[in-house]
Enzyme design. Structure first.
Site, PDB file in Angstrom:
ATOM      1  N   ASP A  43      71.227  43.476  24.535  1.00 59.90           N
ATOM      2  CA  ASP A  43      71.929  42.924  23.373  1.00 59.90           C
ATOM      3  C   ASP A  43      71.134  42.961  22.064  1.00 59.90           C
ATOM      4  O   ASP A  43      69.977  42.539  22.025  1.00 59.90           O
ATOM      5  CB  ASP A  43      72.264  41.451  23.618  1.00 59.90           C
ATOM      6  N   GLU A 222      80.446  35.822  26.557  1.00 59.26           N
ATOM      7  CA  GLU A 222      79.079  35.950  26.068  1.00 59.26           C
ATOM      8  C   GLU A 222      79.073  36.383  24.603  1.00 59.26           C
ATOM      9  O   GLU A 222      80.080  36.834  24.068  1.00 59.26           O
ATOM     10  CB  GLU A 222      78.299  36.988  26.889  1.00 59.26           C
TER      11      GLU A 222
END
Length: 500
Positions: A43, A222
């Protein structure tokens, strides 16, 4: 002497493609998408603009090219195209690994660390508590930098938000909410989003929840993001929620909601689930902070379905290109759009343009492109009355097909014959995406790197991102239509490498 000079010139001309190919010393290495020099990345975190520099932090494991104890890696850029890898910003500590989060510029010194301090807000993930299955292994913490990200100090009072007993409690995205002079945190809490607020980034108050009955719930929520975009004189709030699994083409993906935020509660105006990207390789996508009127998004160009198995070495994973977000109304529905940032134009080199070209069968463009690297940008406008496809291929028979299916009113990317496929059974597939525009012509932009294709259709109403791993660069390009189609306009540019 003249003959010798002519021979030398011929040798140089013949060697030029070979010399260009040597820029690509590592197979599959992206040339204008950020990748770490080595080891694992996922990420993007803490993306922020400060004093002429874009900061990209990211989930990083420096000891292997598979996921491991998370750190915050760090890279900087003046244009979001050419990136310089910096020393690791945040290391794991006694509170745990350093999971995803965000960064803000504290212009008013609300936290007391200093005016214009760069403050990171992140999740501490405690692997010991996780093994004990207490449900309290994730909490939120902060760190600050007084030298524009070169060095970091973790706050002694961490964590600033303790876990209330939620197993998935992570990925804080923080922004300043000017009407109420407070910070707002958007946090992923298992199957929903929880909003918190704070005056000083240290003491937080829970405000509300969103999403129990909205959106896709095929996996854990998320990496959320919340931001406003002005559209037709109104302020529309956008809430991005990444989900894994549960994407429209399996695996990881990002959904979004449009509505209103009053500083406490987000209210969605839409009943249908909308997706940020219909390809399989844009996950954990969030926006840069502190970019003024521009809203710029970047995602992780992979998918948890196969991220640990992709055949790259000595690194794993890249980021998407930076994309500018906007809004567009189609009929009675409002959609988020994303297009390549204008900074990408710096990569354009040689190219050509065509107008009003009829294609019946196949139009081979390879002789015109003269591009042995496979890096290009293609902007074209096609008729929407029939099927067509754009084929990237090479001498080995690898191909990636980007096209439009008129009967289904869908765009697609087919990577089922794209090269190295055996590392994961679900990788070789055709991915589809709906067409939302009702216009008679279809404008398309394709951005191709060494191992990826990004499709922006109808000026960013439909977006698809897919990675692939060809045996050799996709140096051939053609347009196909069985029933026949007119290409209204076509502009092709060879893209240069941004790797330094």
């Amino acid at each position: 002497m003249k003959k010798i000079i002519i021979c030398l010139l011929l040798i140089c001309a013949l060697a030029r493609p070979f010399l260009m190919a040597q820029d690509f010393q590592e197979k599959y290495r992206p040339q204008f998408h950020f990748t770490p020099k080595a080891n694992w990345m996922n990420d993007p975190n803490g993306m922020v603009y400060l004093n002429g520099t874009y900061h990209l932090f990211y989930q990083y494991y420096p000891n292997d090219k598979i996921w491991g104890p998370m750190h915050w890696g760090h890279a900087t850029s003046s244009d979001m195209i050419s990136w310089k890898e910096q020393p690791i910003a945040l290391y794991p500590d006694s509170l745990g690994y350093i999971f995803s989060g965000s960064a803000v510029v504290d212009k008013n010194n609300t936290a007391g660390f200093g005016k214009d301090a760069l403050i990171a807000i992140f999740t501490h993930h405690d692997p010991v508590l996780e093994q004990q299955k207490t449900g309290k292994h994730e909490s939120q913490s902060i760190a600050y930098s007084l030298d524009e990200g070169k060095s970091w100090t973790k706050y002694k009072g961490n964590p600033v938000i303790k876990n209330p007993g939620i197993s998935d409690f992570r990925d804080p995205k923080v922004r300043w909410f000017e009407p109420q002079k407070k910070w707002v945190m958007t946090l992923a809490t298992k199957d929903r989003i929880t909003f918190y607020s704070s005056a000083d980034l240290k003491s937080w108050m829970r405000e509300s929840d969103f999403g129990v009955n909205e959106g896709g719930h095929g996996g854990v929520w998320e990496c959320p993001d919340l931001f406003p975009i002005k559209h037709e004189g109104k302020e529309i709030w956008v809430l991005i929620v990444n989900i894994n699994p549960g994407g429209p083409n399996k695996g990881s993906a990002g959904q979004y909601f449009l509505g209103n935020f009053d500083g406490k509660t987000f209210t969605s105006n839409s009943k249908e689930t909308k997706w940020l990207d219909y390809g399989t390789d844009n996950y954990a996508a969030v926006t840069f902070a502190n970019t003024g009127d521009r809203t710029i998004l970047m995602g992780w160009m992979s998918n948890w379905q196969y991220a640990n198995q992709v055949p790259t070495d000595p690194w794993r994973s890249a980021n998407t290109i930076a994309r500018q977000l906007g809004l567009k109304t189609v009929g009675k529905e409002l959609y988020l759009t994303s297009v390549p940032v204008q900074e990408l134009d710096v990569l354009n080199t040689t190219g050509f343009s065509l107008k009003k070209v009829k294609v019946k069968g196949q139009l081979d463009l390879t002789d015109k492109t003269k591009n042995n690297t496979g890096l290009f940008r293609l902007d074209l406008t096609m008729e929407s009355r029939t099927d067509f496809s754009i084929v990237l291929s090479n001498q080995q028979g690898n191909e990636v097909i980007v096209g439009y299916d008129k009967a289904a009113n869908q765009f697609y990317i087919d990577r089922s014959k794209s090269g190295n496929l055996g590392f994961e059974k679900g990788f070789a597939a055709k991915h589809v995406a709906p067409r939302f525009s009702q216009a008679s012509n279809i404008p398309l932009t394709l951005i191709a790197d060494a191992a990826s294709i990004e499709l922006f259709a109808d000026n960013g109403l439909t977006v698809m991102t897919d990675i692939f791993f060809p045996e050799n660069p996709m140096s051939k390009l053609s347009v196909k239509s069985v029933s026949g189609i007119t290409v209204d306009s076509l502009k092709y540019a060879v893209l240069k490498s941004a790797v330094k």
